[in-house]
Structures are given as structure tokens and as C-alpha cells.
Design a protein around this motif. Structure first.
Motif, short mmCIF file in Angstrom:
data_model
loop_
_atom_site.label_atom_id
_atom_site.label_comp_id
_atom_site.label_asym_id
_atom_site.label_seq_id
_atom_site.Cartn_x
_atom_site.Cartn_y
_atom_site.Cartn_z
N ASP A 40 -39.16 -12.91 -19.19
CA ASP A 40 -38.53 -13.74 -20.05
C ASP A 40 -37.47 -14.68 -19.59
O ASP A 40 -36.94 -14.61 -18.70
CB ASP A 40 -38.04 -13.35 -21.51
N TYR A 48 -32.63 -11.67 -12.44
CA TYR A 48 -33.64 -10.39 -12.08
C TYR A 48 -34.90 -10.77 -11.59
O TYR A 48 -35.33 -9.73 -10.72
CB TYR A 48 -33.96 -9.96 -13.72
N GLY A 98 -37.98 -6.16 -21.28
CA GLY A 98 -38.22 -5.28 -22.47
C GLY A 98 -39.58 -5.03 -23.01
O GLY A 98 -40.35 -5.51 -22.24
N GLY A 99 -39.54 -4.73 -24.21
CA GLY A 99 -41.03 -4.45 -24.61
C GLY A 99 -41.72 -5.76 -25.09
O GLY A 99 -43.07 -5.78 -24.81
N SER A 100 -41.02 -6.87 -25.09
CA SER A 100 -41.76 -8.24 -25.39
C SER A 100 -42.50 -8.50 -24.10
O SER A 100 -43.79 -8.59 -24.22
CB SER A 100 -40.81 -9.18 -25.84
N ASP A 103 -45.61 -5.99 -23.54
CA ASP A 103 -46.38 -5.95 -24.40
C ASP A 103 -47.30 -7.31 -24.12
O ASP A 103 -48.55 -7.30 -24.22
CB ASP A 103 -45.91 -6.20 -25.68
N THR A 139 -36.61 -3.27 -18.76
CA THR A 139 -35.22 -3.48 -18.45
C THR A 139 -34.34 -3.25 -19.61
O THR A 139 -33.32 -3.92 -19.82
CB THR A 139 -34.91 -5.23 -17.82
N THR A 140 -34.95 -2.80 -20.59
CA THR A 140 -34.16 -2.16 -21.80
C THR A 140 -34.64 -0.66 -21.93
O THR A 140 -35.66 -0.51 -21.25
CB THR A 140 -34.58 -2.82 -23.09
N SER A 145 -42.83 1.19 -23.80
CA SER A 145 -44.02 0.54 -23.83
C SER A 145 -44.48 0.78 -22.23
O SER A 145 -45.87 0.50 -22.12
CB SER A 145 -43.96 -0.86 -24.11
N THR A 148 -46.96 3.60 -22.98
CA THR A 148 -47.67 3.74 -24.48
C THR A 148 -49.12 3.02 -24.29
O THR A 148 -49.28 2.02 -23.65
CB THR A 148 -46.80 3.32 -25.63
N PHE A 150 -50.03 1.04 -26.57
CA PHE A 150 -49.81 0.01 -27.63
C PHE A 150 -49.21 -1.24 -27.22
O PHE A 150 -48.56 -1.42 -25.88
CB PHE A 150 -48.76 0.36 -28.71
N LYS A 161 -47.22 -8.86 -37.53
CA LYS A 161 -47.30 -8.14 -36.00
C LYS A 161 -48.73 -7.37 -36.10
O LYS A 161 -48.54 -6.14 -36.80
CB LYS A 161 -45.95 -7.32 -35.74
N LEU A 180 -31.10 -1.67 -13.36
CA LEU A 180 -31.82 -2.80 -14.10
C LEU A 180 -31.09 -2.87 -15.68
O LEU A 180 -31.45 -4.00 -16.42
CB LEU A 180 -33.34 -2.83 -14.26
N ILE A 188 -27.66 -5.40 -27.37
CA ILE A 188 -29.11 -5.12 -27.31
C ILE A 188 -29.32 -3.73 -26.68
O ILE A 188 -30.16 -2.99 -27.04
CB ILE A 188 -29.78 -6.07 -26.01
N THR A 192 -31.85 -1.42 -29.02
CA THR A 192 -32.99 -0.65 -28.25
C THR A 192 -32.92 0.72 -28.22
O THR A 192 -33.72 1.35 -28.28
CB THR A 192 -33.03 -1.48 -26.87
N HIS A 278 -36.80 -5.93 -33.15
CA HIS A 278 -37.48 -4.53 -33.45
C HIS A 278 -36.50 -3.61 -33.53
O HIS A 278 -36.33 -2.78 -34.43
CB HIS A 278 -38.54 -4.42 -32.28
N1 LIG Z 1 -45.64 -1.40 -26.99
C1 LIG Z 1 -44.95 -0.52 -27.29
O1 LIG Z 1 -45.25 0.82 -27.43
C2 LIG Z 1 -43.58 -0.83 -28.09
C3 LIG Z 1 -42.84 0.18 -28.69
C4 LIG Z 1 -41.59 -0.47 -29.29
C5 LIG Z 1 -41.57 -1.68 -29.47
N2 LIG Z 1 -42.22 -2.52 -29.05
C6 LIG Z 1 -42.20 -4.14 -29.10
O2 LIG Z 1 -41.18 -4.28 -27.96
C7 LIG Z 1 -40.62 -5.65 -28.73
C8 LIG Z 1 -39.19 -5.28 -28.52
O3 LIG Z 1 -38.80 -5.01 -27.10
P1 LIG Z 1 -37.25 -4.60 -26.84
O4 LIG Z 1 -36.51 -4.30 -27.64
O5 LIG Z 1 -37.36 -4.30 -25.51
O6 LIG Z 1 -36.76 -6.43 -26.56
P2 LIG Z 1 -37.26 -7.65 -25.82
O7 LIG Z 1 -38.18 -7.44 -24.86
O8 LIG Z 1 -37.62 -8.57 -26.90
O9 LIG Z 1 -35.76 -8.37 -25.29
C9 LIG Z 1 -34.82 -8.32 -26.12
C10 LIG Z 1 -33.61 -9.40 -25.52
O10 LIG Z 1 -32.83 -8.75 -24.41
C11 LIG Z 1 -32.97 -9.40 -23.05
N3 LIG Z 1 -32.95 -8.56 -22.04
C12 LIG Z 1 -33.84 -7.55 -21.72
N4 LIG Z 1 -33.41 -6.70 -20.71
C13 LIG Z 1 -32.22 -7.51 -20.39
C14 LIG Z 1 -31.26 -7.01 -19.36
N5 LIG Z 1 -31.43 -5.93 -18.37
N6 LIG Z 1 -30.25 -7.75 -19.10
C15 LIG Z 1 -29.93 -8.67 -20.08
N7 LIG Z 1 -30.76 -9.24 -21.10
C16 LIG Z 1 -31.79 -8.42 -21.22
C17 LIG Z 1 -34.27 -10.28 -23.30
O11 LIG Z 1 -33.81 -11.48 -22.39
C18 LIG Z 1 -34.35 -10.69 -24.60
O12 LIG Z 1 -33.63 -11.86 -24.93
C19 LIG Z 1 -40.92 -5.77 -30.09
O13 LIG Z 1 -41.90 -6.87 -30.00
C20 LIG Z 1 -41.50 -4.53 -30.31
O14 LIG Z 1 -42.58 -4.42 -31.39
C21 LIG Z 1 -43.51 -2.13 -28.49
#
Ligand SMILES: NC(=O)c1ccc[n+]([C@@H]2O[C@H](COP(=O)([O-])OP(=O)(O)OC[C@H]3O[C@@H](n4cnc5c(N)ncnc54)[C@H](O)[C@@H]3O)[C@@H](O)[C@H]2O)c1
Ligand SMILES: [Fe+2]
Length: 377
Positions: A40, A48, A98-100, A103, A139-140, A145, A148, A150, A161, A180, A188, A192, A278
Motif C-alpha cells: 500500500d 518498506y 497488513g491484512g489489506s 487479502d 507489517t501489522t 491473514s 488463514t 480467508f 465486506k 517490520l 495502528i 490491530t 477493522h
Molecule cells: N484474512 C483474514 O484472515 C483477516 C483477518 C482479520 C482482518 N482482515 C482484514 O484485514 C484488513 C485490516 O488489516 P490491518 O488491520 O492489518 O490494516 P491495513 O492493512 O488496512 O493497514 C492499516 C494502515 O496501516 C499502515 N501500515 C501497515 N503496516 C505499517 C507499518 N509497519 N508501518 C507504518 N504503517 C503501516 C498501512 O499503510 C495502512 O494505512 C481488513 O480489511 C480486515 O477485514 C482479514
């Protein structure tokens, strides 16, 4: 007594400080020459992606970077990822984020080998051909994910969603490097981390849990109770960062085998309708759902209280999560994050479509979900 269970662990998980350095060797092992990196804009801007590009250059792997993933990522983003670099004919998808991004990478990997619209992929195993392999680099410390089956993608038009479910979308390799997550912004890191706690608690109290998922869920709750505050306070604390990455992984392994509960069923429409992140949605909902579920499986909540450092009384588990939310600066209510009461009916209808309601330990119907939304508002 445990529910019956089966498990295979299709992901090779590499956890180590500096594990990212192993990426070159990992790619050489699986003999791929062309990769798509899915990430992203925030991560690219924060520097990164560059080190990963260097590793791929050294490993003589050709690559393109698809950098357009947004939080609560959309169907359109997946389609863009599929079409933009189709010319490269890549053999692996590397998810950095992260998850985004993870996924989106999982869904792009399915779409490349299956000519089917993303909304038609919703549900269990709705595609024929095996997806491309995915290498996940979280990175979160939140979603899990990386292990998983999903992928959650948002249909913006329907504010919905949708979840794609298949053991075939589980990443083949996960590289977990605490370095990371050392520069995650504190809010965040907090939200997370609470997503990971919600996974662990909902898995531990799920009707579909087993001895297998319990083992991972208990360890995840224990680690989050010990380390989430310290991690949010100082993301450079390596012990805390490493422990949170492991907690998120274990919570992912747990809920991959047990499904979740009402918090996740309700968090998804909050993302679809109001774009609530989320982790924030789950963090606000979790104490309400725990309080609602407490009478269904009191001994589970007694154990959760204990794992969070409290006396083993079910109510203490709820209080401990409330305090954690306060300490970490999580908004107190859904209205604080822009949620409006007039959407409750429509959000409830979407929540009721989630398989997670059936896993919730206290039976739940439309009136109960509506009441829980109102309570959290
Ligand atoms: N597939 C699965 O099993 C599963 C499980 C739970 C959630 N999800 C989905 O995952 C998504 C959420 O993922 P998320 O909570 O990890 O957030 P995300 O991936 O949406 O990231 C959120 C923000 O954090 C920033 N970011 C991420 N890592 C960073 C880092 N190391 N340093 C600085 N900034 C960083 C990103 O740039 C972004 O702006 C949702 O869509 C949710 O529905 C999926
Ligand atoms: Fe989640």
C-alpha cells in the motif's frame, strides 16, 4: 471435551528478527523468476518496499509493485491488481503489509487463475483452479491473514465486506520479522493488536473451537495481555514487537480452525458502511460481545480473565478488556468513529449473513444484533 478436529499446516512460517533477509533464499527454493508485490502507498512512502526490491534484484527475480491497496480494500482494487501487470505473467504474489494487502494478494492470486468476478468468489471454495502461491510478509500484528483461509474484500457499491474462504488461499510462506512492525504508528499498533485479541477471544469461546484452536488462542491471549501495552508504548521494544507478531500468528491459527463470533460479524458492516478500520471496530465491540456471551460459557471467560492477569471471575475478563481499550486510547463508542443509528437495521442484516454468528456461543438473532449495535453506539 473437544469438538473433533483435523489440521494441516500448509504455511511454512519463518519467525526471526531480520527474517526478511531470508526472502531471496525462499524465492530460490520455490524456483520462481517473476513476482508481483502487493502493498500500500503508506508502506511504500515509509520505505518498506525498497529493501524488498533490492532482495529481488539480487535474487534475479523480475517483479512489479502494485501499490494501490487501501484499508478495507475494494473489489476494484483487486481487479486493478489483476489487470495492471498481467503482461509480466508472474508466478508468485508477495504480500507486504497488513491484512489489506495480504487479502488483496490472496484474491489477486485466485483471480489470475480463475476468470470469475470477485463477488462471485464469496463463500467456501467458489473457484475451480488453484491460485498462484502467496508469500505473506505482515507489517501489522493483527489479522493473522498470513495463515488463514480467508480474504476479506469490500463491495463498495453494496457497502458490503465479502469473505472468500478456501484452504487453497492460505499463503504458502509467511515471513515474520519484528523489525517490520517497529515503526507502526501507535494507534495502528493498538487497534490491530486488539483485532488479534478479538480473534483469540472469539476463537476461545466459539462453538466450533477444539483442543487445537484453544491451545493457540490461550497462548495468544496470554501474550497480548503481557505485551500489547508495552508494544503500543514503545514499538521499538523488540521483545514486545516479537511477542505481538507471534500472538497475531497464533490467534490466526486459532480462528482459522474455529471461526469467530458476533464481534467480527458486526465489524464487517461497520467497515462496509462507515469505513471504520477493522481493528477499531472490533476493539469497540469486543467488551460488549464478551459481556453478552459471558453467561453462555462462564468457565471460558474465567480462564480469559486469568490469562489477562485478573482473578478467575468471568466479569473480570470484560473489565480487563475495557481497561485495555482505555489505556490504549481506543474510542469509547461507535458514534465516536462516525457510525449513525439509522444504518443499524441494514448493518444487522449484513451481520446476520456472516457464518460467524453461528459460531457465537450465545444464540443470536436479528433483535440481539440490533441491540448490541445500539449498546455500542
Ligand atoms: N484474512 C483474514 O484472515 C483477516 C483477518 C482479520 C482482518 N482482515 C482484514 O484485514 C484488513 C485490516 O488489516 P490491518 O488491520 O492489518 O490494516 P491495513 O492493512 O488496512 O493497514 C492499516 C494502515 O496501516 C499502515 N501500515 C501497515 N503496516 C505499517 C507499518 N509497519 N508501518 C507504518 N504503517 C503501516 C498501512 O499503510 C495502512 O494505512 C481488513 O480489511 C480486515 O477485514 C482479514
Ligand atoms: Fe479480525
Amino acid at each position: 471435551m473437544s469438538n473433533p478436529f483435523q489440521f494441516t499446516l500448509p504455511t511454512k512460517v519463518i519467525y526471526k528478527p531480520g527474517a526478511i533477509e531470508e526472502l531471496g533464499a525462499v524465492l530460490a527454493d520455490i524456483h520462481v523468476a517473476k513476482a508481483l508485490i502487493v502493498t500500500d502507498p503508506g508502506l511504500t512512502a515509509a520505505g518498506y518496499v525498497e529493501p524488498i526490491e533490492k532482495i529481488l534484484d539480487q535474487a534475479q527475480v523480475a517483479y512489479r509493485v502494485f501499490n494501490d491497496v487501501e484499508p478495507n480494500p475494494s473489489v476494484e482494487t483487486v481487479e486493478k491488481g489483476v489487470s495492471v501487470y498481467a503482461d509480466l505473467d508472474y508466478q508468485v504474489v508477495i504480500a507486504l503489509g497488513g491484512g489489506s494487502p495480504m487479502d488483496v494478494a490472496k484474491t489477486v492470486a485466485v483471480r489470475v487463475t480463475n476468470d470469475k468476478a470477485v463477488p462471485d468468489l464469496e463463500g467456501a471454495d467458489q473457484f475451480e483452479n488453484d491460485p498462484l502461491p502467496v508469500i505473506a510478509i505482515p507489517t501489522t500484528a493483527g489479522t493473522g491473514s498470513e495463515v488463514t483461509p480467508f480474504a476479506v474484500i469490500t463491495n463498495r457499491e453494496k457497502k458490503y465486506k465479502l469473505t472468500i474462504i478456501s484452504p487453497r488461499i492460505i499463503p504458502k510462506i509467511a515471513i515474520l520479522d519484528p523489525g517490520l512492525i517497529a515503526n507502526l504508528p501507535a494507534p495502528i499498533a493498538a487497534s490491530t493488536g486488539l483485532d488479534a485479541l478479538t480473534h483469540a477471544v472469539e476463537s476461545y469461546t466459539s462453538l466450533y473451537g477444539s483442543a487445537y484452536s484453544d491451545a493457540f488462542a490461550e497462548k495468544a491471549i496470554d501474550l497480548i495481555g503481557k505485551y500489547l501495552r508495552r508494544f503500543v508504548a514503545n514499538r521499538q521494544n523488540q521483545e514486545a514487537a516479537g511477542s505481538m507478531l507471534i500472538a497475531s500468528l497464533f490467534a490466526g491459527l486459532a480462528f482459522a480452525h474455529s471461526r469467530l463470533g458476533n464481534a467480527h460479524a458486526m465489524a464487517h458492516p461497520l467497515g462496509g458502511f462507515f469505513n471504520v478500520p477493522h481493528g477499531v471496530a472490533n476493539a469497540i465491540l469486543l467488551p460488549h460481545i464478551m459481556d453478552y456471551n459471558r453467561i453462555a460459557v462462564p468457565e471460558r471467560f474465567e480462564r480469559i480473565a486469568q490469562l489477562l492477569g485478573e482473578a478467575p471471575v468471568a466479569e473480570n475478563a470484560v473489565l480487563a478488556v475495557r481497561r485495555l481499550n482505555q489505556d490504549l486510547g481506543i474510542p469509547a463508542s461507535l458514534s465516536d468513529v462516525g457510525v449513525q443509528a439509522d444504518a443499524i437495521e441494514a448493518m444487522t442484516a449484513d451481520a446476520m449473513k456472516s457464518g460467524n454468528v453461528l459460531a457465537n456461543p450465545r444464540q443470536t438473532g436479528t433483535p440481539e444484533i440490533q441491540a448490541l449495535f445500539r449498546q455500542a453506539l
